[in-house]
Design a protein around this motif. Sequence first.
Motif, short mmCIF file in Angstrom:
data_model
loop_
_atom_site.label_atom_id
_atom_site.label_comp_id
_atom_site.label_asym_id
_atom_site.label_seq_id
_atom_site.Cartn_x
_atom_site.Cartn_y
_atom_site.Cartn_z
N THR A 122 0.61 6.17 10.61
CA THR A 122 -0.13 4.90 10.73
C THR A 122 0.72 3.84 11.41
OG1 THR A 122 -1.60 5.30 8.85
CG2 THR A 122 -1.16 3.01 9.41
N ILE A 123 1.97 3.71 10.98
CA ILE A 123 2.86 2.70 11.57
C ILE A 123 3.08 2.99 13.05
CG2 ILE A 123 5.22 1.78 11.52
CD1 ILE A 123 5.13 2.33 8.43
N PHE A 124 3.25 4.26 13.39
CA PHE A 124 3.40 4.65 14.80
C PHE A 124 2.21 4.20 15.63
CE2 PHE A 124 2.14 7.78 18.01
CZ PHE A 124 3.21 7.71 18.88
N TRP A 125 1.00 4.49 15.16
CA TRP A 125 -0.21 4.14 15.92
C TRP A 125 -0.40 2.63 15.99
CZ3 TRP A 125 -2.28 7.33 19.12
CH2 TRP A 125 -2.36 8.70 18.85
N LEU A 134 -5.58 6.85 12.38
CA LEU A 134 -5.36 8.06 13.16
C LEU A 134 -4.40 9.04 12.49
CD1 LEU A 134 -5.33 6.11 16.49
CD2 LEU A 134 -6.88 8.02 16.06
N THR A 135 -4.68 9.33 11.24
CA THR A 135 -3.89 10.30 10.47
C THR A 135 -4.69 11.60 10.31
OG1 THR A 135 -4.75 9.78 8.27
CG2 THR A 135 -2.98 8.36 9.12
N MET A 163 3.75 0.43 2.79
CA MET A 163 3.73 -0.64 3.78
C MET A 163 3.46 -1.96 3.08
SD MET A 163 1.35 0.88 6.90
CE MET A 163 -0.17 0.68 5.97
N LEU A 164 4.16 -3.00 3.51
CA LEU A 164 3.82 -4.37 3.14
C LEU A 164 2.87 -4.87 4.21
CD1 LEU A 164 4.57 -6.78 1.17
CD2 LEU A 164 6.14 -7.51 2.98
N VAL A 165 1.68 -5.33 3.78
CA VAL A 165 0.66 -5.76 4.75
C VAL A 165 0.08 -7.10 4.33
CG1 VAL A 165 0.06 -3.35 5.25
CG2 VAL A 165 -1.29 -4.63 3.57
N ARG A 166 -0.47 -7.81 5.30
CA ARG A 166 -1.20 -9.04 4.99
C ARG A 166 -2.55 -8.69 4.38
NH1 ARG A 166 -1.55 -11.97 10.56
NH2 ARG A 166 -1.65 -9.81 11.27
N ILE A 190 0.86 -1.19 0.00
CA ILE A 190 0.00 0.00 0.00
C ILE A 190 0.89 1.23 0.00
CG2 ILE A 190 -1.78 1.28 1.24
CD1 ILE A 190 -2.74 -1.30 2.47
N VAL A 191 0.73 2.06 -1.02
CA VAL A 191 1.55 3.26 -1.17
C VAL A 191 0.66 4.49 -0.96
CG1 VAL A 191 3.22 4.47 -2.60
CG2 VAL A 191 2.84 2.01 -2.94
N ALA A 192 1.05 5.35 -0.02
CA ALA A 192 0.32 6.60 0.20
C ALA A 192 0.94 7.69 -0.67
CB ALA A 192 0.35 6.99 1.66
#
Length: 295
Positions: A60-63, A226-227, A99-102, A32-34
């Motif tokens: 996002t990663i922080f939260w 939470l962005t 992010m690489l996500v499932r 997923i690319v923002a």
Amino acid sequence: MEPLFETHLTGIQPLARGKVRDIYDAGDFLVIVASDRLSAFDYVLPTPIPDKGRVLTQLTIFWLDLLRDVVPNHFVSADVDDYPAGFRPYRDQLEGRSMLVRRARMIEVECVARGYVAGSGWKDYLRGGSICGIALPAGLRESDRLPEPVFTPATKAASGHHDENISFETAAAQLGESLADHLRTLTLEVYSRAAKYAETRGIIIADTKFEFGFIGDQLVLADEVLTPDSSRFWPRSSYQPGGPQASYDKQYVRDYLESIHWNKQPPAPALPPDVVYRTSEKYREAYALLTGKPL
């Protein structure tokens, strides 16, 4: 860094391009690319906002890390070296904003938590003294804190269409009573934890929306979290109920678009350099305040 309006990964077709995110197939995973695209009034504007995508991803990663003891999530890695080999030549487009996500089976309802009466919730309240069918005390002012946070689900809308607030009963009819009840409990728990933390950093989270999905039988928190795009962030130091608040989100852009009397129909107007700069500054400031470090 030059702003990135859209990714182009030769030989890798995106599964989808959302209002802000480009999503790619990575086997059992997704990348997923923002981007730096910005949507306002449900339309993507032609002018990108520098660093916006980096803020969305890294916040996002922080939260997700902060909240992992409350709810599991789909995050795997943000290190491009961990991505499938075909993605690595495009590090310049991916680093810091992807992010690489499932893969998850996403639930087709947005889970909104509101701790203050603002935005569409304020409009609902003015019409009938309630938000999404939840009766609220009489005499509330715009931006007042609610007696306790409320869960106000919404439908997901495509670009050019409004998300629509729905009642809990409507969500329960769509998802099933048990799942809807679980989502309500989880949404309010995650919101309350995040809001308490943010207050210690000088930010009020007036409202926010979460997206959940299933990986196997496990319910997980997914997508952005939470962005400034998915939340209403207010500076605690200047909070004064009785009207709109200063904010760290894209309200600055909305205010500009209202000032030029755009009819909210395509084509969306370009943004002048000063609005772009101020908006980018707001996003970076929110990140620095919440995480305690600069982007």
